[in-house]
Design a protein around this motif. Sequence first.
Motif, PDB file in Angstrom:
ATOM      1  N   LEU A   1      51.992  45.448  41.748  1.00  0.00           N
ATOM      2  CA  LEU A   1      50.340  45.030  42.318  1.00  0.00           C
ATOM      3  C   LEU A   1      49.448  45.877  41.068  1.00  0.00           C
ATOM      4  CD1 LEU A   1      50.848  46.469  45.926  1.00  0.00           C
ATOM      5  CD2 LEU A   1      51.280  43.704  45.135  1.00  0.00           C
ATOM      6  N   GLY A   2      48.523  44.898  40.965  1.00  0.00           N
ATOM      7  CA  GLY A   2      47.616  45.460  40.059  1.00  0.00           C
ATOM      8  C   GLY A   2      46.151  44.235  40.386  1.00  0.00           C
ATOM      9  N   LEU A   3      44.869  44.934  39.283  1.00  0.00           N
ATOM     10  CA  LEU A   3      43.816  43.811  38.778  1.00  0.00           C
ATOM     11  C   LEU A   3      43.457  44.716  37.757  1.00  0.00           C
ATOM     12  CD1 LEU A   3      41.381  45.813  41.360  1.00  0.00           C
ATOM     13  CD2 LEU A   3      43.545  46.906  40.774  1.00  0.00           C
ATOM     14  N   VAL A   4      42.719  43.788  37.225  1.00  0.00           N
ATOM     15  CA  VAL A   4      41.270  43.044  36.309  1.00  0.00           C
ATOM     16  C   VAL A   4      40.649  43.839  37.011  1.00  0.00           C
ATOM     17  CG1 VAL A   4      40.088  42.663  34.562  1.00  0.00           C
ATOM     18  CG2 VAL A   4      42.547  41.787  35.124  1.00  0.00           C
ATOM     19  N   ASN A   5      39.640  44.699  37.173  1.00  0.00           N
ATOM     20  CA  ASN A   5      39.066  45.954  37.591  1.00  0.00           C
ATOM     21  C   ASN A   5      37.145  45.076  38.177  1.00  0.00           C
ATOM     22  OD1 ASN A   5      38.486  47.226  35.661  1.00  0.00           O
ATOM     23  ND2 ASN A   5      38.113  48.996  36.514  1.00  0.00           N
ATOM     24  N   GLY A   6      37.128  44.701  36.750  1.00  0.00           N
ATOM     25  CA  GLY A   6      35.647  43.833  37.000  1.00  0.00           C
ATOM     26  C   GLY A   6      35.808  42.790  36.243  1.00  0.00           C
ATOM     27  N   TYR A   7      34.094  42.156  36.035  1.00  0.00           N
ATOM     28  CA  TYR A   7      33.785  40.480  34.976  1.00  0.00           C
ATOM     29  C   TYR A   7      34.226  40.751  33.596  1.00  0.00           C
ATOM     30  CZ  TYR A   7      32.072  36.012  35.083  1.00  0.00           C
ATOM     31  OH  TYR A   7      31.108  35.245  35.310  1.00  0.00           O
TER      32      TYR A   7
ATOM     33  N   ARG B   1      41.625  44.902  30.950  1.00  0.00           N
ATOM     34  CA  ARG B   1      43.030  44.451  30.987  1.00  0.00           C
ATOM     35  C   ARG B   1      43.962  45.138  32.567  1.00  0.00           C
ATOM     36  NH1 ARG B   1      46.002  48.796  30.430  1.00  0.00           N
ATOM     37  NH2 ARG B   1      45.266  51.093  29.718  1.00  0.00           N
ATOM     38  N   VAL B   2      45.020  44.653  33.133  1.00  0.00           N
ATOM     39  CA  VAL B   2      45.602  44.578  33.996  1.00  0.00           C
ATOM     40  C   VAL B   2      45.880  46.072  34.339  1.00  0.00           C
ATOM     41  CG1 VAL B   2      46.928  43.849  35.562  1.00  0.00           C
ATOM     42  CG2 VAL B   2      45.711  42.236  34.338  1.00  0.00           C
TER      43      VAL B   2
ATOM     44  N   ILE C   1      35.946  41.842  40.562  1.00  0.00           N
ATOM     45  CA  ILE C   1      36.885  41.713  40.208  1.00  0.00           C
ATOM     46  C   ILE C   1      37.419  40.782  39.428  1.00  0.00           C
ATOM     47  CG2 ILE C   1      39.469  41.909  41.213  1.00  0.00           C
ATOM     48  CD1 ILE C   1      38.440  43.707  43.124  1.00  0.00           C
ATOM     49  N   SER C   2      38.292  40.258  38.482  1.00  0.00           N
ATOM     50  CA  SER C   2      38.685  38.747  38.336  1.00  0.00           C
ATOM     51  C   SER C   2      40.062  38.240  37.771  1.00  0.00           C
ATOM     52  CB  SER C   2      38.254  39.141  36.187  1.00  0.00           C
ATOM     53  OG  SER C   2      37.026  39.439  35.137  1.00  0.00           O
ATOM     54  N   GLU C   3      40.790  39.616  38.028  1.00  0.00           N
ATOM     55  CA  GLU C   3      42.220  39.252  38.320  1.00  0.00           C
ATOM     56  C   GLU C   3      43.248  39.795  39.220  1.00  0.00           C
ATOM     57  OE1 GLU C   3      44.344  36.261  37.556  1.00  0.00           O
ATOM     58  OE2 GLU C   3      42.284  35.688  36.887  1.00  0.00           O
ATOM     59  N   LEU C   4      44.083  39.357  39.928  1.00  0.00           N
ATOM     60  CA  LEU C   4      44.525  40.166  41.246  1.00  0.00           C
ATOM     61  C   LEU C   4      46.239  39.538  40.349  1.00  0.00           C
ATOM     62  CD1 LEU C   4      43.196  39.474  44.419  1.00  0.00           C
ATOM     63  CD2 LEU C   4      42.916  42.333  43.106  1.00  0.00           C
ATOM     64  N   ALA C   5      47.739  40.725  40.786  1.00  0.00           N
ATOM     65  CA  ALA C   5      48.589  40.167  39.997  1.00  0.00           C
ATOM     66  C   ALA C   5      49.733  40.807  41.287  1.00  0.00           C
ATOM     67  CB  ALA C   5      48.675  41.218  38.947  1.00  0.00           C
TER      68      ALA C   5
END
Length: 306
Positions: A211-217, A260-261, A296-300
Amino acid sequence: METCTACGARLGPGPACPACGRPVEAPDLSDWRTDTAERPAVKDVPPAPRFPLYADEAPAPTPPGPSGRRRGWLPWVAGAAALVLVAALGAALLLGGSDDEPAPAPVAESAEPSAPPTSTAPTTPPQPTRASGGDLRRKPEPREPEDVTGSVSVRVPATAPPSQGLDGSRTAYDAGNLVDGDRTTTWRMRGDGAGSQLVLQLDGPTTVTRLGLVNGYAKRARGPRGGVLDWYTGNRRVLAVEWVLDDGTAIRQPLDEVRRVQAVDVGSITTRRVRLRLVEVSSPGSGRAGRDYTAISELAVVGLPG
């Protein structure tokens, strides 16, 4: 041998016949060398030498006929019979010498161990089971985990209102931006989002591994006056989260301030939903790009569906 012409007796070496006493006339040898004279018989002419000289005279050849052929193979039959008799006597001496059982013949030891006996019975390969529809069900090939983010739907606690971009276009901050694969789009909410929770609904039971994310804009662009506008540092960044799965597994993940993610391994846990709790959020940025929004820009999501 000469004989007497009067009585027919055999003459001896003397000048007269030993039987009747008649004198023996000497033959006339005056013309024996001529072609017309009669040649006297030559007495006691030695025979021609034979080779080898010490051998006896060879026997006269056997006349052809049935009797001659029989005499040709009879010696061979006699010799073969003699050989059979000798072999029989030898076998009798060897086998009749003792009343005990004969010892078994010695077996040569092999340097390599003998191979175990193998069965020659034909083996039948396992047949695949046939489904009711007639298709053959084969054992599925092992699969690798894959990115399933595109099939995830997200429920968010709040959404900031849309704004106008530098080019005058409308910019929205909906939850769909979290799973569109574009880091220049974002979800955001007003103020400090610490303590809020996002719910990720999977398409079905999924064995999640990462599981992951990009934590800002993560967007960055050049302004109308030539300056660079950085929305990552202008909005709030998420500094720590907690991932919670259906079985109660909770995984805390600290985050760096990078665009980055950032992912975390969760093992192999089958779940239908993943809850994302925002544990810690940074303060808002300053300057022209500063905004008081948590973004948050992206989730994975990586795993094996089904």
